[in-house]
Write a protein that holds these residues in place. Structure first.
Motif, PDB file in Angstrom:
ATOM      1  N   MET A   1      27.965  44.762  40.881  1.00  0.00           N
ATOM      2  CA  MET A   1      28.045  44.545  39.451  1.00  0.00           C
ATOM      3  C   MET A   1      27.367  45.720  38.741  1.00  0.00           C
ATOM      4  SD  MET A   1      26.736  41.445  37.031  1.00  0.00           S
ATOM      5  CE  MET A   1      25.034  41.576  37.443  1.00  0.00           C
ATOM      6  N   ILE A   2      28.005  46.185  37.710  1.00  0.00           N
ATOM      7  CA  ILE A   2      27.441  47.222  36.863  1.00  0.00           C
ATOM      8  C   ILE A   2      27.240  46.599  35.488  1.00  0.00           C
ATOM      9  CG2 ILE A   2      27.799  49.481  35.811  1.00  0.00           C
ATOM     10  CD1 ILE A   2      29.532  50.172  38.256  1.00  0.00           C
ATOM     11  N   ALA A   3      25.992  46.485  35.082  1.00  0.00           N
ATOM     12  CA  ALA A   3      25.676  45.784  33.841  1.00  0.00           C
ATOM     13  C   ALA A   3      25.578  46.710  32.629  1.00  0.00           C
ATOM     14  CB  ALA A   3      24.362  45.017  33.998  1.00  0.00           C
ATOM     15  N   ASP A   4      25.490  48.006  32.850  1.00  0.00           N
ATOM     16  CA  ASP A   4      25.247  48.905  31.719  1.00  0.00           C
ATOM     17  C   ASP A   4      26.250  50.058  31.648  1.00  0.00           C
ATOM     18  OD1 ASP A   4      24.393  50.254  33.964  1.00  0.00           O
ATOM     19  OD2 ASP A   4      22.508  50.918  33.096  1.00  0.00           O
ATOM     20  N   PHE A   5      27.503  49.819  32.035  1.00  0.00           N
ATOM     21  CA  PHE A   5      28.526  50.859  31.976  1.00  0.00           C
ATOM     22  C   PHE A   5      28.805  51.211  30.531  1.00  0.00           C
ATOM     23  CE2 PHE A   5      32.850  52.495  31.880  1.00  0.00           C
ATOM     24  CZ  PHE A   5      32.795  53.449  32.886  1.00  0.00           C
ATOM     25  N   GLU A   6      28.728  52.505  30.210  1.00  0.00           N
ATOM     26  CA  GLU A   6      28.972  52.966  28.843  1.00  0.00           C
ATOM     27  C   GLU A   6      30.168  53.898  28.823  1.00  0.00           C
ATOM     28  OE1 GLU A   6      25.720  54.333  26.438  1.00  0.00           O
ATOM     29  OE2 GLU A   6      24.289  53.267  27.710  1.00  0.00           O
ATOM     30  N   ARG A   7      31.213  53.468  28.123  1.00  0.00           N
ATOM     31  CA  ARG A   7      32.417  54.277  27.971  1.00  0.00           C
ATOM     32  C   ARG A   7      32.067  55.620  27.348  1.00  0.00           C
ATOM     33  NH1 ARG A   7      37.496  52.573  24.175  1.00  0.00           N
ATOM     34  NH2 ARG A   7      38.757  54.389  24.631  1.00  0.00           N
ATOM     35  N   GLY A   8      32.590  56.680  27.943  1.00  0.00           N
ATOM     36  CA  GLY A   8      32.348  58.020  27.428  1.00  0.00           C
ATOM     37  C   GLY A   8      31.054  58.639  27.910  1.00  0.00           C
ATOM     38  N   LEU A  37      35.167  43.126  33.346  1.00  0.00           N
ATOM     39  CA  LEU A  37      36.323  43.680  34.044  1.00  0.00           C
ATOM     40  C   LEU A  37      36.065  43.667  35.546  1.00  0.00           C
ATOM     41  CD1 LEU A  37      39.090  45.006  33.659  1.00  0.00           C
ATOM     42  CD2 LEU A  37      37.918  47.209  33.679  1.00  0.00           C
ATOM     43  N   LEU A  38      36.927  42.960  36.276  1.00  0.00           N
ATOM     44  CA  LEU A  38      36.801  42.833  37.719  1.00  0.00           C
ATOM     45  C   LEU A  38      37.817  43.760  38.374  1.00  0.00           C
ATOM     46  CD1 LEU A  38      35.409  41.284  40.038  1.00  0.00           C
ATOM     47  CD2 LEU A  38      37.330  39.671  39.934  1.00  0.00           C
ATOM     48  N   ILE A  39      37.341  44.664  39.212  1.00  0.00           N
ATOM     49  CA  ILE A  39      38.198  45.600  39.931  1.00  0.00           C
ATOM     50  C   ILE A  39      38.201  45.187  41.392  1.00  0.00           C
ATOM     51  CG2 ILE A  39      38.580  48.009  40.560  1.00  0.00           C
ATOM     52  CD1 ILE A  39      37.041  48.758  37.975  1.00  0.00           C
ATOM     53  N   ASP A  40      39.395  44.927  41.928  1.00  0.00           N
ATOM     54  CA  ASP A  40      39.565  44.452  43.299  1.00  0.00           C
ATOM     55  C   ASP A  40      39.948  45.618  44.200  1.00  0.00           C
ATOM     56  OD1 ASP A  40      40.259  43.274  45.691  1.00  0.00           O
ATOM     57  OD2 ASP A  40      41.726  41.907  44.835  1.00  0.00           O
ATOM     58  N   LEU A  41      39.005  46.050  45.025  1.00  0.00           N
ATOM     59  CA  LEU A  41      39.234  47.157  45.952  1.00  0.00           C
ATOM     60  C   LEU A  41      39.292  46.683  47.400  1.00  0.00           C
ATOM     61  CD1 LEU A  41      36.748  49.630  44.255  1.00  0.00           C
ATOM     62  CD2 LEU A  41      39.240  49.664  44.080  1.00  0.00           C
ATOM     63  N   GLU A  42      39.375  45.386  47.613  1.00  0.00           N
ATOM     64  CA  GLU A  42      39.374  44.832  48.971  1.00  0.00           C
ATOM     65  C   GLU A  42      40.521  45.358  49.821  1.00  0.00           C
ATOM     66  OE1 GLU A  42      39.007  40.510  48.931  1.00  0.00           O
ATOM     67  OE2 GLU A  42      37.036  40.861  49.812  1.00  0.00           O
ATOM     68  N   GLY A  43      41.703  45.473  49.254  1.00  0.00           N
ATOM     69  CA  GLY A  43      42.862  45.960  50.000  1.00  0.00           C
ATOM     70  C   GLY A  43      42.824  47.451  50.256  1.00  0.00           C
ATOM     71  N   ARG A  44      41.812  48.121  49.752  1.00  0.00           N
ATOM     72  CA  ARG A  44      41.678  49.569  49.907  1.00  0.00           C
ATOM     73  C   ARG A  44      40.377  49.944  50.605  1.00  0.00           C
ATOM     74  NH1 ARG A  44      45.282  52.563  46.651  1.00  0.00           N
ATOM     75  NH2 ARG A  44      46.713  51.195  45.574  1.00  0.00           N
ATOM     76  N   LEU A  49      34.276  44.981  42.247  1.00  0.00           N
ATOM     77  CA  LEU A  49      33.352  45.645  41.340  1.00  0.00           C
ATOM     78  C   LEU A  49      33.509  44.999  39.972  1.00  0.00           C
ATOM     79  CD1 LEU A  49      31.417  48.004  40.704  1.00  0.00           C
ATOM     80  CD2 LEU A  49      33.428  49.412  40.317  1.00  0.00           C
ATOM     81  N   LEU A  50      32.417  44.534  39.407  1.00  0.00           N
ATOM     82  CA  LEU A  50      32.444  43.906  38.083  1.00  0.00           C
ATOM     83  C   LEU A  50      31.732  44.812  37.094  1.00  0.00           C
ATOM     84  CD1 LEU A  50      33.041  41.432  36.255  1.00  0.00           C
ATOM     85  CD2 LEU A  50      30.770  40.582  36.911  1.00  0.00           C
ATOM     86  N   LEU A  51      32.445  45.206  36.051  1.00  0.00           N
ATOM     87  CA  LEU A  51      31.846  45.931  34.937  1.00  0.00           C
ATOM     88  C   LEU A  51      31.522  44.889  33.879  1.00  0.00           C
ATOM     89  CD1 LEU A  51      34.209  49.032  34.674  1.00  0.00           C
ATOM     90  CD2 LEU A  51      32.057  48.820  35.919  1.00  0.00           C
TER      91      LEU A  51
END
Length: 66
Positions: A1-8, A37-44, A49-51
């Protein structure tokens, strides 16, 4: 989990997962949830990863290294 992702400001390096286009990341591997935003990278070869607090519109090509 990423709690502080800042666009840009922050970058998300997903280069090891073989994602060729931002469109694939957003349309096939990402899902908006109440938590963010949940990103599913399991198949890769990865996991999930949760933003936290982010949505699809918050993730642009300038924020992601493919």
């Amino acid at each position: 989990m990423i709690a502080d992702f800042e666009r840009g400001t922050d970058s998300l390096d997903l280069g090891l997962f073989g994602i060729e286009r931002m469109r694939v990341l957003k349309r096939q591997l990402s899902e908006e949830t109440p938590q963010g935003l949940l990103i599913d990278l399991e198949g890769r070869g990865g996991g999930f990863l949760l933003l936290e607090g982010a949505g699809l519109g918050d993730l642009t090509g300038g924020d992601v290294i493919l």
